[in-house]
Every structure is written in C-alpha cells, then in structure tokens.
Design an enzyme around this catalytic site. Structure first.
Site, PDB file in Angstrom:
ATOM      1  N   ARG A 119       0.815  -1.240   0.000  1.00  0.00           N
ATOM      2  CA  ARG A 119       0.000   0.000   0.000  1.00  0.00           C
ATOM      3  C   ARG A 119       0.836   1.272   0.000  1.00  0.00           C
ATOM      4  NH1 ARG A 119      -2.586  -3.473   3.484  1.00  0.00           N
ATOM      5  NH2 ARG A 119      -4.430  -4.391   2.550  1.00  0.00           N
ATOM      6  N   LYS A 141       3.331  11.234 -11.714  1.00  0.00           N
ATOM      7  CA  LYS A 141       2.482  10.358 -12.535  1.00  0.00           C
ATOM      8  C   LYS A 141       3.224   9.040 -12.723  1.00  0.00           C
ATOM      9  CE  LYS A 141      -0.256  13.600 -15.298  1.00  0.00           C
ATOM     10  NZ  LYS A 141      -0.521  14.102 -16.670  1.00  0.00           N
ATOM     11  N   GLU A 183      10.355  17.951 -25.297  1.00  0.00           N
ATOM     12  CA  GLU A 183       9.668  18.332 -24.049  1.00  0.00           C
ATOM     13  C   GLU A 183      10.306  19.599 -23.466  1.00  0.00           C
ATOM     14  OE1 GLU A 183       6.928  16.944 -23.095  1.00  0.00           O
ATOM     15  OE2 GLU A 183       6.911  14.885 -23.867  1.00  0.00           O
ATOM     16  N   LYS A 225       8.193  22.700 -14.491  1.00  0.00           N
ATOM     17  CA  LYS A 225       7.304  21.576 -14.154  1.00  0.00           C
ATOM     18  C   LYS A 225       6.939  21.616 -12.675  1.00  0.00           C
ATOM     19  CE  LYS A 225       5.764  17.038 -14.786  1.00  0.00           C
ATOM     20  NZ  LYS A 225       5.729  15.826 -15.534  1.00  0.00           N
ATOM     21  N   GLU A 235      -3.885  17.254 -11.898  1.00  0.00           N
ATOM     22  CA  GLU A 235      -4.377  17.675 -13.217  1.00  0.00           C
ATOM     23  C   GLU A 235      -5.867  17.972 -13.234  1.00  0.00           C
ATOM     24  OE1 GLU A 235      -2.265  15.828 -16.546  1.00  0.00           O
ATOM     25  OE2 GLU A 235      -4.031  16.172 -17.784  1.00  0.00           O
ATOM     26  N   ARG A 239      -2.363  21.900 -14.852  1.00  0.00           N
ATOM     27  CA  ARG A 239      -1.347  20.898 -15.205  1.00  0.00           C
ATOM     28  C   ARG A 239      -1.509  20.416 -16.642  1.00  0.00           C
ATOM     29  NH1 ARG A 239       1.310  15.972 -11.636  1.00  0.00           N
ATOM     30  NH2 ARG A 239       2.541  15.141 -13.351  1.00  0.00           N
ATOM     31  N   ASN A 243       0.572  19.252 -21.527  1.00  0.00           N
ATOM     32  CA  ASN A 243       0.263  18.348 -22.642  1.00  0.00           C
ATOM     33  C   ASN A 243       0.212  19.063 -23.986  1.00  0.00           C
ATOM     34  OD1 ASN A 243      -0.009  16.140 -20.857  1.00  0.00           O
ATOM     35  ND2 ASN A 243      -2.085  16.803 -20.347  1.00  0.00           N
ATOM     36  N   HIS A 246       0.320  17.108 -27.204  1.00  0.00           N
ATOM     37  CA  HIS A 246       0.215  15.682 -26.890  1.00  0.00           C
ATOM     38  C   HIS A 246      -1.022  15.024 -27.498  1.00  0.00           C
ATOM     39  CE1 HIS A 246       3.495  16.601 -24.261  1.00  0.00           C
ATOM     40  NE2 HIS A 246       3.538  15.400 -23.733  1.00  0.00           N
ATOM     41  N   HIS A 250      -0.398  11.905 -29.531  1.00  0.00           N
ATOM     42  CA  HIS A 250      -0.911  10.564 -29.201  1.00  0.00           C
ATOM     43  C   HIS A 250      -1.595   9.952 -30.417  1.00  0.00           C
ATOM     44  CE1 HIS A 250      -0.974  11.437 -24.611  1.00  0.00           C
ATOM     45  NE2 HIS A 250       0.209  11.033 -25.038  1.00  0.00           N
ATOM     46  N   HIS A 263       7.815   9.017 -28.469  1.00  0.00           N
ATOM     47  CA  HIS A 263       6.842   9.944 -27.880  1.00  0.00           C
ATOM     48  C   HIS A 263       7.244  11.399 -28.148  1.00  0.00           C
ATOM     49  CE1 HIS A 263       4.033  11.572 -24.974  1.00  0.00           C
ATOM     50  NE2 HIS A 263       5.027  12.183 -24.346  1.00  0.00           N
TER      51      HIS A 263
HETATM   52  P1  NAD Z   1      12.651   4.990 -22.269  1.00  0.00           P
HETATM   53  O1  NAD Z   1      12.514   4.858 -20.804  1.00  0.00           O
HETATM   54  O2  NAD Z   1      12.080   3.907 -23.109  1.00  0.00           O
HETATM   55  O3  NAD Z   1      14.174   5.196 -22.639  1.00  0.00           O
HETATM   56  C1  NAD Z   1      14.549   5.313 -23.989  1.00  0.00           C
HETATM   57  C2  NAD Z   1      15.663   4.330 -24.363  1.00  0.00           C
HETATM   58  O4  NAD Z   1      16.912   4.826 -23.890  1.00  0.00           O
HETATM   59  C3  NAD Z   1      15.518   2.946 -23.741  1.00  0.00           C
HETATM   60  O5  NAD Z   1      15.970   1.999 -24.655  1.00  0.00           O
HETATM   61  C4  NAD Z   1      16.454   3.023 -22.548  1.00  0.00           C
HETATM   62  O6  NAD Z   1      16.902   1.758 -22.113  1.00  0.00           O
HETATM   63  C5  NAD Z   1      17.584   3.845 -23.110  1.00  0.00           C
HETATM   64  N1  NAD Z   1      18.362   4.586 -22.136  1.00  0.00           N
HETATM   65  C6  NAD Z   1      17.918   5.223 -21.044  1.00  0.00           C
HETATM   66  N2  NAD Z   1      18.901   5.927 -20.477  1.00  0.00           N
HETATM   67  C7  NAD Z   1      20.004   5.724 -21.218  1.00  0.00           C
HETATM   68  C8  NAD Z   1      21.326   6.200 -21.136  1.00  0.00           C
HETATM   69  N3  NAD Z   1      21.715   7.083 -20.214  1.00  0.00           N
HETATM   70  N4  NAD Z   1      22.230   5.767 -22.059  1.00  0.00           N
HETATM   71  C9  NAD Z   1      21.828   4.919 -23.045  1.00  0.00           C
HETATM   72  N5  NAD Z   1      20.583   4.457 -23.185  1.00  0.00           N
HETATM   73  C10 NAD Z   1      19.677   4.853 -22.277  1.00  0.00           C
HETATM   74  O7  NAD Z   1      11.975   6.356 -22.798  1.00  0.00           O
HETATM   75  P2  NAD Z   1      11.829   7.805 -22.176  1.00  0.00           P
HETATM   76  O8  NAD Z   1      11.725   8.701 -23.347  1.00  0.00           O
HETATM   77  O9  NAD Z   1      12.783   8.079 -21.112  1.00  0.00           O
HETATM   78  O10 NAD Z   1      10.397   7.722 -21.485  1.00  0.00           O
HETATM   79  C11 NAD Z   1       9.227   7.457 -22.220  1.00  0.00           C
HETATM   80  C12 NAD Z   1       8.179   6.956 -21.249  1.00  0.00           C
HETATM   81  O11 NAD Z   1       7.931   7.972 -20.289  1.00  0.00           O
HETATM   82  C13 NAD Z   1       6.857   6.618 -21.896  1.00  0.00           C
HETATM   83  O12 NAD Z   1       6.415   5.392 -21.386  1.00  0.00           O
HETATM   84  C14 NAD Z   1       5.930   7.749 -21.440  1.00  0.00           C
HETATM   85  O13 NAD Z   1       4.608   7.329 -21.297  1.00  0.00           O
HETATM   86  C15 NAD Z   1       6.532   8.093 -20.104  1.00  0.00           C
HETATM   87  N6  NAD Z   1       6.269   9.468 -19.684  1.00  0.00           N
HETATM   88  C16 NAD Z   1       5.787   9.655 -18.427  1.00  0.00           C
HETATM   89  C17 NAD Z   1       5.564  10.934 -17.954  1.00  0.00           C
HETATM   90  C18 NAD Z   1       5.108  11.129 -16.547  1.00  0.00           C
HETATM   91  O14 NAD Z   1       4.759  12.262 -16.185  1.00  0.00           O
HETATM   92  N7  NAD Z   1       5.136  10.113 -15.737  1.00  0.00           N
HETATM   93  C19 NAD Z   1       5.843  12.049 -18.768  1.00  0.00           C
HETATM   94  C20 NAD Z   1       6.342  11.824 -20.052  1.00  0.00           C
HETATM   95  C21 NAD Z   1       6.555  10.524 -20.504  1.00  0.00           C
HETATM   96  N1  GLY Z   2       3.812  14.860 -18.621  1.00  0.00           N
HETATM   97  C1  GLY Z   2       2.688  15.599 -18.227  1.00  0.00           C
HETATM   98  C2  GLY Z   2       2.463  15.659 -16.768  1.00  0.00           C
HETATM   99  O1  GLY Z   2       3.282  15.232 -15.998  1.00  0.00           O
HETATM  100  O2  GLY Z   2       1.433  16.111 -16.344  1.00  0.00           O
END
Ligand code: NAD
Ligand code: GLY
Length: 361
Positions: A119, A141, A183, A225, A235, A239, A243, A246, A250, A263
C-alpha cells in the site's frame, strides 16, 4: 550541483541536478530503512548499475536489483509483476525504498510498483534520459499501459527525491536526446518565453551534449514543471498545459504503432500543429510558427505529421485520447509565447486546416 524543490506540503521533495551525482552522497538521506530495491532495465544495468551500487555500501544497506526487459512494449502489468516478485522473494517490508534507475518507462513502472507494494513504500527517481529528467521523473504520474490504452493503469505517487546526473546523457542515443529536447522546447512555449529565446541561441550546444547546456535545460524545465505541479498535482486544471501537442502526438503514436515514432517525436509534430492552430485563431504571429519550426528542426525533430494520416483518422484518434474522455475535445493552445491555455473553444474548420497543412508544408 543545482537543487530545486517540488512544493507539495508533506509530499514536497528535492530535485538534484548536476554531473557525477549517481554515486554521490545525495541519495542516502532519502532512503528509509536498510532495504533498497533498484529497478532498472537490461540496457541501463551494464552502464550505470554498479555506479549506483557503489553509493549504497553493504554495511549500510541490503540491496536487491530487478532488471526489467527494455522497451515501451514491456510497460505492462505482466512486467510490473516482476518487481513485486523481486520484492516479495527478498521479503522486503513496508520500510523498503525503491530506486528507479532508467528512463520514463522504468520510472513510471517502479513508481507504480512503489505506490502499490504494501500500500505504498518509499521511492526515489534516478532518471537517465533527458525526457525523464525534464518530465516523467517529476510530478508523480506513474503507471503502465493496457492493451486498450497508454498509461491507463496508474497512480499519482510522488517520489522522495529526484537525482538527475546529466553525465549519463553521454551514452544516450541521439534520437532519444532529441525526443527529450521536444519536451524541453515545450516548457519554453507554454510558460517560459525567455527560455525559448535561450534555446534558439543555444540549441547547437544542447544537441552536442555540452554538459553545462544540458544541465541548464534540465534546471529550467524542472523549475517550470515543479511550479505547475505545485499548483495542480492531480491535473484538475492548469497541469494540462504540460500536454501541449500531446493530443495530436498521441494520435500519431497510435496510428503509427508504439515505438515507430518516439513519444517526443510525435509531441514535436503535435506542438507544431498546436502552434499553427494558435496562429490560425489569431493568438500568435506567423513568426512564432516559423521560429518553432526552426527550433524543432535544429533539434532534428519532425515538424510534419505522417503523410498517410487523414484528417478523419486524426480526429477519430484525438477524440479517444484520455484528455477528451470526460467530455468534448480539449486542446492546449498558446495565447502568446510563454502562455498556454486549455480550451474546448476552437474553430473546427481551422483545426481541419491545421491538420491538412501539417502534412503539406
Ligand atoms: P525509455 O525509458 O524507453 O528510454 C529510452 C531508451 O533509452 C531505452 O531503450 C532506454 O533503455 C535507453 N536509455 C535510457 N537511459 C540511457 C542512457 N543514459 N544511455 C543509453 N541508453 C539509455 O523512454 P523515455 O523517453 O525516457 O520515457 C518514455 C516513457 O515515459 C513513456 O512510457 C511515457 O509514457 C513516459 N512518460 C511519463 C511521464 C510522466 O509524467 N510520468 C511524462 C512523459 C513521458
Ligand atoms: N507529462 C505531463 C504531466 O506530468 O502532467
């Protein structure tokens, strides 16, 4: 080293940004108890796991590691279970701390696991992509994808701390760097006009991975942020400006199949459309459309939508985006450079023009 604070009363936490932080002293004060579970993936583990382990000596901590398969396609409940398996096999209790070492995929999954395990247990974000440093690791998030929708199963769950070591970006593939820059540009457009100007001047340094420029981008982005999240953690309102682009993005991601467009790439093309529509509605001058295009192009990001996508396909996919689920379609648009609004009040014909134009320019 820079340090910022996300102000959320009892859930407030620091963001540390700098070089060489991975094996620094900044982690330890945020670990509760002795039990630590590092969640990472099979790409990042060989690069950075040992560095993190060095910061967690065996005499102080009992450290377990869960290495997930890399990739958005593994961001699901099945993979999430591997984290619970690791925690339960190690008999970790409610005083344990999860550390997410990775990009947004690892961060979102480890954060959700921390929200659910017994939890809710302590959790720290150690983002390793530019995108995760400027966006996903901050704001709480967390979640996984479902076959019927991206990020549809999740929770708001804030970390205890975020530790962004920009030196790990040296190994980040160029395309992933660019996706993070999308971003970063977003913050300039929605709430930080002077940062947008800085980016126009310094984009070459950012793309060349100059450490000082990267750290500056992470600081300015996280400041924005943190400010937005502090005003609207869940949100309910403002917030949503985070997006920008986005909803268009999407639609592109869904139409092209996850992983074909990153993305950040889809968001770049989507932001171009949002700025174009803002111009057609008379909010911003055509010069801002051109400046946005130039900046995105200098960051090697797409500024057009996929040629095969029709307006009908766009509109259909945009209507099922989760931001549109509880009513009509709402879009994030600019009122001026550095000021965004969320609105359902846009001209449908102008939107059609934007969609058509996004393929033909
Ligand atoms: P990712 O986590 O898939 O990383 C991209 C690639 O880079 C992967 O293959 C990873 O293994 C590699 N990698 C990571 N760090 C590295 C490094 N230092 N050196 C070499 N390779 C490395 O992608 P991302 O762009 O970091 O994140 C995308 C995800 O984030 C999506 O799932 C999206 O939905 C999520 N997201 C969440 C929020 C939120 O607010 N929580 C906001 C934006 C995106
Ligand atoms: N990536 C959008 C948010 O965190 O709200």
């Amino acid at each position: 080293m820079n340090s910022l604070q996300v102000e959320l009363e009892e859930r407030s936490y620091p963001i540390y940004i700098g070089e060489g932080l991975l094996c620094s002293e900044h982690l330890k004060p945020h670990i509760h108890g002795r039990q630590v579970c590092i969640v990472t993936n099979d790409t990042i583990a060989p690069l950075y796991l040992q560095g993190l382990l060095d910061a967690l000596p065996g005499e102080d901590f009992r450290v377990e590691t869960v290495v997930l398969p890399d990739g958005e396609k593994h961001k699901n409940l099945e993979t999430l279970n591997l984290i619970f398996d690791g925690l339960l096999q190690a008999r970790f209790n409610r005083q344990c701390t999860l550390i997410a070492l990775g990009g947004g995929v690892v961060g979102d999954m480890a954060g959700f696991a921390a929200a659910c395990y017994q939890r809710g247990v302590n959790f720290i974000q150690v983002p390793t992509t530019l995108l995760s440093m400027v966006d996903s690791s901050v704001g709480g998030k967390t979640g996984v994808n479902h076959a019927l929708g991206k990020n549809m199963i999740g929770a708001f769950y804030q970390p205890q701390a975020v530790l962004a070591d920009v030196s790990v970006l040296r190994s980040l593939p160029e395309r992933e760097l660019a996706a993070g820059v999308a971003e970063v540009i977003k913050y300039g457009l929605i709430c930080d006009a002077s940062f947008f100007l800085w980016l126009e001047e310094n984009i070459d340094k950012v793309m060349a991975k100059e450490a000082e420029a990267l750290a500056y981008c992470v600081v300015r982005s996280c400041e924005s942020k943190a400010k937005v999240v502090a005003q609207d953690e869940r949100e309910g309102g403002i917030r949503a400006i985070l997006n920008l682009g986005h909803t268009f993005g999407h639609a592109i991601e869904t139409a092209q199949g996850y992983g074909n467009w990153l993305h950040g790439e889809a968001v770049a093309a989507g932001m171009m459309m949002a700025v174009d529509l803002s111009h057609r509605m008379g909010n911003v001058p055509v010069s801002l459309v051109e400046r946005t295009r130039n900046l995105l192009q200098a960051a090697n990001l797409p500024t057009q939508s996929p040629s095969g996508m029709t307006n009908e396909e766009f509109l259909e996919l945009m209507a099922v985006d989760k931001k549109a689920m509880d009513g009509g379609l709402r879009l994030v648009l600019l009122e001026e450079l550095g000021r965004a609004i969320v609105t359902a009040d846009f001209d449908a014909q102008l939107l059609e023009q934007t969609l058509t134009h996004s393929r033909s320019t």
